[in-house]
Design a protein around this motif. Structure first.
Motif, PDB file in Angstrom:
ATOM      1  N   LEU A   1      65.619  24.241 -22.685  1.00 33.09           N
ATOM      2  CA  LEU A   1      66.483  25.443 -23.015  1.00 33.09           C
ATOM      3  C   LEU A   1      67.531  24.762 -23.955  1.00 33.09           C
ATOM      4  O   LEU A   1      68.118  25.245 -24.905  1.00 33.09           O
ATOM      5  CB  LEU A   1      67.095  26.060 -21.912  1.00 33.09           C
ATOM      6  CG  LEU A   1      68.100  26.919 -21.988  1.00 33.09           C
ATOM      7  CD1 LEU A   1      67.654  28.107 -22.977  1.00 33.09           C
ATOM      8  CD2 LEU A   1      68.663  27.636 -20.717  1.00 33.09           C
ATOM      9  N   ALA A   2      67.977  23.377 -23.743  1.00 29.41           N
ATOM     10  CA  ALA A   2      69.193  22.946 -24.414  1.00 29.41           C
ATOM     11  C   ALA A   2      68.868  22.835 -25.860  1.00 29.41           C
ATOM     12  O   ALA A   2      69.463  23.102 -26.789  1.00 29.41           O
ATOM     13  CB  ALA A   2      69.598  21.556 -23.898  1.00 29.41           C
ATOM     14  N   GLU A   3      67.390  22.397 -26.022  1.00 23.75           N
ATOM     15  CA  GLU A   3      67.130  22.307 -27.469  1.00 23.75           C
ATOM     16  C   GLU A   3      66.760  23.717 -28.205  1.00 23.75           C
ATOM     17  O   GLU A   3      67.212  23.665 -29.222  1.00 23.75           O
ATOM     18  CB  GLU A   3      65.605  21.542 -27.452  1.00 23.75           C
ATOM     19  CG  GLU A   3      65.053  21.126 -29.152  1.00 23.75           C
ATOM     20  CD  GLU A   3      63.802  20.296 -28.962  1.00 23.75           C
ATOM     21  OE1 GLU A   3      63.538  19.469 -29.945  1.00 23.75           O
ATOM     22  OE2 GLU A   3      63.186  20.508 -27.913  1.00 23.75           O
ATOM     23  N   ALA A   4      66.662  24.561 -27.378  1.00 25.43           N
ATOM     24  CA  ALA A   4      66.175  26.020 -28.064  1.00 25.43           C
ATOM     25  C   ALA A   4      67.763  26.505 -28.315  1.00 25.43           C
ATOM     26  O   ALA A   4      67.641  27.143 -29.322  1.00 25.43           O
ATOM     27  CB  ALA A   4      65.550  26.821 -26.806  1.00 25.43           C
ATOM     28  N   VAL A   5      68.483  26.356 -27.331  1.00 26.40           N
ATOM     29  CA  VAL A   5      70.165  26.809 -27.713  1.00 26.40           C
ATOM     30  C   VAL A   5      70.627  26.006 -29.280  1.00 26.40           C
ATOM     31  O   VAL A   5      71.116  26.856 -29.843  1.00 26.40           O
ATOM     32  CB  VAL A   5      71.010  26.422 -26.508  1.00 26.40           C
ATOM     33  CG1 VAL A   5      72.692  26.601 -26.734  1.00 26.40           C
ATOM     34  CG2 VAL A   5      70.409  27.275 -25.437  1.00 26.40           C
ATOM     35  N   ALA A   6      70.315  24.506 -29.285  1.00 25.31           N
ATOM     36  CA  ALA A   6      70.749  24.221 -30.392  1.00 25.31           C
ATOM     37  C   ALA A   6      69.997  24.563 -31.600  1.00 25.31           C
ATOM     38  O   ALA A   6      70.730  24.550 -32.541  1.00 25.31           O
ATOM     39  CB  ALA A   6      70.277  22.684 -30.172  1.00 25.31           C
ATOM     40  N   GLU A   7      68.775  25.038 -31.574  1.00 22.34           N
ATOM     41  CA  GLU A   7      68.224  25.528 -32.687  1.00 22.34           C
ATOM     42  C   GLU A   7      69.018  27.116 -33.103  1.00 22.34           C
ATOM     43  O   GLU A   7      69.109  27.311 -34.223  1.00 22.34           O
ATOM     44  CB  GLU A   7      66.633  25.878 -32.326  1.00 22.34           C
ATOM     45  CG  GLU A   7      65.960  26.695 -33.401  1.00 22.34           C
ATOM     46  CD  GLU A   7      64.605  26.932 -33.054  1.00 22.34           C
ATOM     47  OE1 GLU A   7      63.715  26.725 -34.096  1.00 22.34           O
ATOM     48  OE2 GLU A   7      64.450  27.104 -31.850  1.00 22.34           O
ATOM     49  N   TYR A   8      69.003  27.770 -31.715  1.00 23.69           N
ATOM     50  CA  TYR A   8      69.786  28.933 -31.974  1.00 23.69           C
ATOM     51  C   TYR A   8      71.151  28.915 -32.622  1.00 23.69           C
ATOM     52  O   TYR A   8      71.526  29.570 -33.669  1.00 23.69           O
ATOM     53  CB  TYR A   8      69.918  29.708 -30.523  1.00 23.69           C
ATOM     54  CG  TYR A   8      70.586  31.061 -30.661  1.00 23.69           C
ATOM     55  CD1 TYR A   8      70.239  31.838 -31.108  1.00 23.69           C
ATOM     56  CD2 TYR A   8      72.154  30.920 -30.368  1.00 23.69           C
ATOM     57  CE1 TYR A   8      70.845  33.317 -31.151  1.00 23.69           C
ATOM     58  CE2 TYR A   8      72.765  32.206 -30.371  1.00 23.69           C
ATOM     59  CZ  TYR A   8      72.171  33.295 -30.744  1.00 23.69           C
ATOM     60  OH  TYR A   8      72.990  34.409 -30.795  1.00 23.69           O
TER      61      TYR A   8
ATOM     62  N   PRO B   1      70.419  33.108 -26.500  1.00 23.02           N
ATOM     63  CA  PRO B   1      69.703  32.394 -25.369  1.00 23.02           C
ATOM     64  C   PRO B   1      69.703  33.174 -23.908  1.00 23.02           C
ATOM     65  O   PRO B   1      70.775  33.829 -23.862  1.00 23.02           O
ATOM     66  CB  PRO B   1      70.986  31.137 -25.315  1.00 23.02           C
ATOM     67  CG  PRO B   1      71.505  31.048 -26.511  1.00 23.02           C
ATOM     68  CD  PRO B   1      71.584  32.490 -27.200  1.00 23.02           C
ATOM     69  N   TRP B   2      68.634  33.163 -23.411  1.00 25.33           N
ATOM     70  CA  TRP B   2      68.425  33.992 -22.163  1.00 25.33           C
ATOM     71  C   TRP B   2      68.096  33.055 -20.973  1.00 25.33           C
ATOM     72  O   TRP B   2      66.840  33.166 -20.569  1.00 25.33           O
ATOM     73  CB  TRP B   2      67.795  35.266 -22.423  1.00 25.33           C
ATOM     74  CG  TRP B   2      68.026  36.245 -21.388  1.00 25.33           C
ATOM     75  CD1 TRP B   2      68.379  36.248 -20.218  1.00 25.33           C
ATOM     76  CD2 TRP B   2      67.521  37.725 -21.708  1.00 25.33           C
ATOM     77  NE1 TRP B   2      68.430  37.563 -19.423  1.00 25.33           N
ATOM     78  CE2 TRP B   2      67.748  38.516 -20.370  1.00 25.33           C
ATOM     79  CE3 TRP B   2      67.066  38.445 -22.710  1.00 25.33           C
ATOM     80  CZ2 TRP B   2      67.641  39.818 -20.465  1.00 25.33           C
ATOM     81  CZ3 TRP B   2      66.554  39.540 -22.517  1.00 25.33           C
ATOM     82  CH2 TRP B   2      66.862  40.297 -21.306  1.00 25.33           C
TER      83      TRP B   2
ATOM     84  N   SER C   1      64.379  30.305 -28.890  1.00 19.79           N
ATOM     85  CA  SER C   1      63.037  29.877 -28.119  1.00 19.79           C
ATOM     86  C   SER C   1      63.066  30.808 -26.899  1.00 19.79           C
ATOM     87  O   SER C   1      64.137  30.448 -25.974  1.00 19.79           O
ATOM     88  CB  SER C   1      62.817  28.754 -28.170  1.00 19.79           C
ATOM     89  OG  SER C   1      61.945  28.322 -29.180  1.00 19.79           O
ATOM     90  N   GLY C   2      62.064  31.406 -26.302  1.00 23.01           N
ATOM     91  CA  GLY C   2      62.066  32.001 -24.899  1.00 23.01           C
ATOM     92  C   GLY C   2      63.007  33.185 -24.724  1.00 23.01           C
ATOM     93  O   GLY C   2      63.481  33.478 -23.709  1.00 23.01           O
TER      94      GLY C   2
END
Length: 176
Positions: free
Chosen positions: A134-141, A119-120, A11-12
């Motif tokens: 961002l932490a949740e987005a990285v976990a999804e990634y 992640p960026w 995400s993002g």
């Protein structure tokens, strides 16, 4: 379907911007189901939002993804999907343990090459539709980097370069 190409990832990470550039270049694109669902739910006071009822949101994302596939232009050379069915199934399975990924993921196929935005942190931002950090987005990634190969897809992580360079990289990878 070989012509259905998934752009997924963090995400993002720039997926929507990337799809806009592909669209500008004349390619068929399908916008992210999640963002469309959030916009609809917010406009009518609905509850199928990831921060209100994540399970209902994931189920809706599966429905929307299946509808997107059914209505995609079969005559287009490439159709680029901003996320899609696999992401929605992975989310539902993560939330509930319900085994939908193998069933639907094997039945409804995409191009073998899946393009992931990594992640960026420098471009990550929250907004009305993206309230998670961002932490949740990285976990999804990280989940997605396991999910796609488990279904036989080859992951191609997009470089952190300009949007035009990313699109060129994807098109070269697809040998367009």
């Amino acid at each position: 379907m070989e012509d259905f190409v998934i752009v997924s990832g963090c995400s993002g990470g720039g997926k929507s911007t990337l799809l806009a550039e592909l669209r500008r270049r004349g390619f068929a694109t399908i916008d992210e189901p999640g963002r469309r669902i959030v916009a609809e739910e917010l406009s009518c006071g609905g509850r199928a939002l990831p921060w209100v009822d994540a399970v209902a949101f994931a189920r809706r994302a599966i429905e929307v993804s299946l509808a997107d596939r059914a209505t995609a232009d079969a005559g287009a050379r490439w159709i680029f999907f901003d996320r899609g069915l696999i992401d929605a199934c992975a989310a539902l399975e993560h939330l509930t343990g319900e085994r939908v990924l193998q069933k639907l993921g094997r039945l409804y196929r995409y191009n073998k090459r899946v393009f992931l935005t990594p992640p960026w942190p420098e471009i990550y931002a929250t907004d009305a539709a993206r309230r998670h950090g961002l932490a949740e987005a990285v976990a999804e990634y990280e989940r997605l980097t396991s999910v796609y190969p488990s279904l036989g897809y080859d992951i191609h992580v997009l470089p952190k370069v300009s949007v035009a360079e990313r699109v060129d990289w994807i098109l070269t990878s697809l040998a367009c």
